[in-house]
Design an enzyme around this catalytic site. Structure first.
Site, PDB file in Angstrom:
ATOM      1  CE  LYS A  83      27.345 -20.810   8.257  1.00 15.11           C
ATOM      2  NZ  LYS A  83      27.714 -19.451   8.688  1.00 15.11           N
ATOM      3  CG  ASP A  84      28.222 -24.595   4.889  1.00 14.31           C
ATOM      4  OD1 ASP A  84      27.540 -23.559   4.885  1.00 14.31           O
ATOM      5  OD2 ASP A  84      29.427 -24.630   5.222  1.00 14.31           O
ATOM      6  NE  ARG A 131      22.008 -16.710   9.097  1.00 14.37           N
ATOM      7  CZ  ARG A 131      22.906 -16.171   9.924  1.00 14.37           C
ATOM      8  NH1 ARG A 131      22.513 -15.448  10.957  1.00 14.37           N
ATOM      9  NH2 ARG A 131      24.195 -16.356   9.725  1.00 14.37           N
ATOM     10  NE  ARG A 132      26.663 -14.426   9.176  1.00 17.48           N
ATOM     11  CZ  ARG A 132      27.655 -15.261   8.874  1.00 17.48           C
ATOM     12  NH1 ARG A 132      28.335 -15.126   7.742  1.00 17.48           N
ATOM     13  NH2 ARG A 132      27.970 -16.238   9.694  1.00 17.48           N
ATOM     14  NE  ARG A 149      30.846 -17.194  -2.286  1.00 18.67           N
ATOM     15  CZ  ARG A 149      31.040 -18.160  -3.162  1.00 18.67           C
ATOM     16  NH1 ARG A 149      30.671 -17.999  -4.414  1.00 18.67           N
ATOM     17  NH2 ARG A 149      31.614 -19.283  -2.795  1.00 18.67           N
ATOM     18  NE  ARG A 155      33.633 -15.523   3.531  1.00 17.15           N
ATOM     19  CZ  ARG A 155      32.459 -16.080   3.737  1.00 17.15           C
ATOM     20  NH1 ARG A 155      31.604 -15.519   4.556  1.00 17.15           N
ATOM     21  NH2 ARG A 155      32.124 -17.186   3.115  1.00 17.15           N
ATOM     22  CB  CYS A 242      20.859 -20.882   0.399  1.00 16.57           C
ATOM     23  SG  CYS A 242      21.534 -21.085  -1.224  1.00 16.57           S
TER      24      CYS A 242
HETATM   25  N1  LIG Z   1      29.309 -20.303   4.918  1.00 16.77           N
HETATM   26  C1  LIG Z   1      30.600 -20.802   5.229  1.00 16.77           C
HETATM   27  C2  LIG Z   1      30.692 -21.286   6.628  1.00 16.77           C
HETATM   28  N2  LIG Z   1      30.150 -22.465   6.978  1.00 16.77           N
HETATM   29  C3  LIG Z   1      30.336 -22.644   8.320  1.00 16.77           C
HETATM   30  C4  LIG Z   1      31.015 -21.530   8.805  1.00 16.77           C
HETATM   31  C5  LIG Z   1      31.392 -21.298  10.197  1.00 16.77           C
HETATM   32  C6  LIG Z   1      31.416 -22.492  11.111  1.00 16.77           C
HETATM   33  C7  LIG Z   1      30.085 -23.008  11.540  1.00 16.77           C
HETATM   34  O1  LIG Z   1      29.039 -22.333  11.463  1.00 16.77           O
HETATM   35  O2  LIG Z   1      30.071 -24.171  12.015  1.00 16.77           O
HETATM   36  C8  LIG Z   1      31.258 -20.667   7.730  1.00 16.77           C
HETATM   37  C9  LIG Z   1      31.977 -19.378   7.732  1.00 16.77           C
HETATM   38  C10 LIG Z   1      31.168 -18.204   8.215  1.00 16.77           C
HETATM   39  O3  LIG Z   1      29.926 -18.162   8.077  1.00 16.77           O
HETATM   40  O4  LIG Z   1      31.785 -17.269   8.738  1.00 16.77           O
END
Ligand SMILES: NCc1[nH]cc(CCC(=O)O)c1CC(=O)O
Length: 313
Positions: A83-84, A131-132, A149, A155, A242
């Site tokens: 995702k990152d 997105r959320r 954050r 969190r 993003c």
């Molecule tokens: N943005 C941070 C991040 N990057 C990946 C995850 C969760 C693990 C994943 O998606 O593999 C998270 C934390 C979250 O969104 O709660």
């Protein structure tokens, strides 16, 4: 080859360390005798904690320093939450392995409520993900979205301190940290379409390191890779970065790929979504054609609005 020590560059958040240890263990059990060590590092993304990521230059902040370490030879690979991972890589580096995906869904976490729909009028929801935010606001325009954050633990601490009625995190991250019992609901994709690559771990390395690339092959999960490639192809075509709410989520049903995508305005007042079904061999083409459908169906205007004047990051 066996006397070489392979080094994994990693951030030091509990989630990043879990993922780096996971890859270390998988490499060592696939190749008995192999020596694999972690190189913990601090990135800019870990230092700037008080501003929404979209405003400080995006998720790339978390990977740039790990990439420098690989280019300098201080490390051989970096482990990322898919995702990152940005859409493009610096010269000489690339993503070579995607491990089996864990639960890709978003998690609804709250002390008093079971789901978004169960929240009272005007309740406060914590998330810094556009997105959320977009999808929650589209469903429940009355809710108040507040920035959230920090590491997963930070969190959860803010939720526990009473700053929010509910927060949204990724199911996969909570599971990896042994915090699964905090999840009140794994949100269905129809309610919150996951982010590109969510729940999957990927490994980046130098593209000329054929020894390591061969060793990493054992960790690749072909079905996950196909799904994530479709999601990333959609995202790349959108050139979203993003600062734009984008969801993209693929699943395999036998050899058929089902890809869903959404692009929205941050306030949730406009949302464009679509889907594709097709053979797995067409994964990337499906991502591109879904992106084109979304662009023509209103996403182009959304992107223009978000980037008014400023080019995509
Ligand atoms: N943005 C941070 C991040 N990057 C990946 C995850 C969760 C693990 C994943 O998606 O593999 C998270 C934390 C979250 O969104 O709660």
């Amino acid at each position: 080859m066996l006397d070489k020590i392979f080094r994994i560059a990693t951030r030091q958040s509990p989630l990043a360390l879990w993922q780096a240890h996971y890859v270390q263990q998988r490499l060592m059990s696939a190749h008995p005798g192999l020596r694999v060590e972690l190189v913990p590092m601090v990135t800019k993304g870990d230092i700037i904690l008080d501003t929404p990521l979209a405003k400080v230059g995006g998720k790339g902040l978390f990977v740039k320093e790990l990439e420098l370490a690989m280019q300098d030879g201080r490390a051989d690979m970096a482990v990322h939450s898919m995702k990152d991972v940005p859409v493009s890589f610096p010269e000489g580096l690339g993503l070579v392995t995607i491990c089996e995906r864990d639960d890709p869904r978003d998690a609804f976490v709250s002390h008093h409520y079971d789901s978004i729909d169960a929240l009272p009028q005007g309740a406060i929801v914590g998330t810094s993900s556009l997105r959320r935010q977009c999808q929650i606001s589209a469903r429940r325009p009355d809710l108040v979205i507040r920035s959230l954050r920090g590491n997963v633990g930070t969190r959860l601490g803010k939720l526990d301190a009473g700053e929010y009625d509910a927060i949204i995190l990724a199911v996969a991250g909570l599971k990896r940290l042994g915090l699964e019992d905090r999840i009140r609901q794994a949100m269905p994709a129809e309610v919150s379409l996951p982010a590109v690559g969510q729940g999957a771990v990927g490994i980046e390395c130098r593209l000329d390191d054929s020894v390591l690339i061969d060793l990493l092959r054992a960790l690749n999960h072909d079905d996950t890779e196909v799904c994530v490639r479709a999601e990333r192809a959609m995202n790349t075509r959108l050139e979203g970065g993003c600062q734009v709410p984008i969801g993209s989520f693929a699943v395999l049903e036998g050899n058929d790929l089902w890809l869903r995508g959404m692009v929205g305005a941050p306030d949730g007042r406009v949302m464009v979504s679509g889907e594709r079904r097709g053979p797995r061999a067409q994964a990337e083409q499906m991502g591109i054609s879904l992106a084109d459908e979304l662009l023509n169906g209103g996403a182009r205007e959304i992107l223009k609005e978000v980037y008014q004047g400023q080019p995509p990051a």
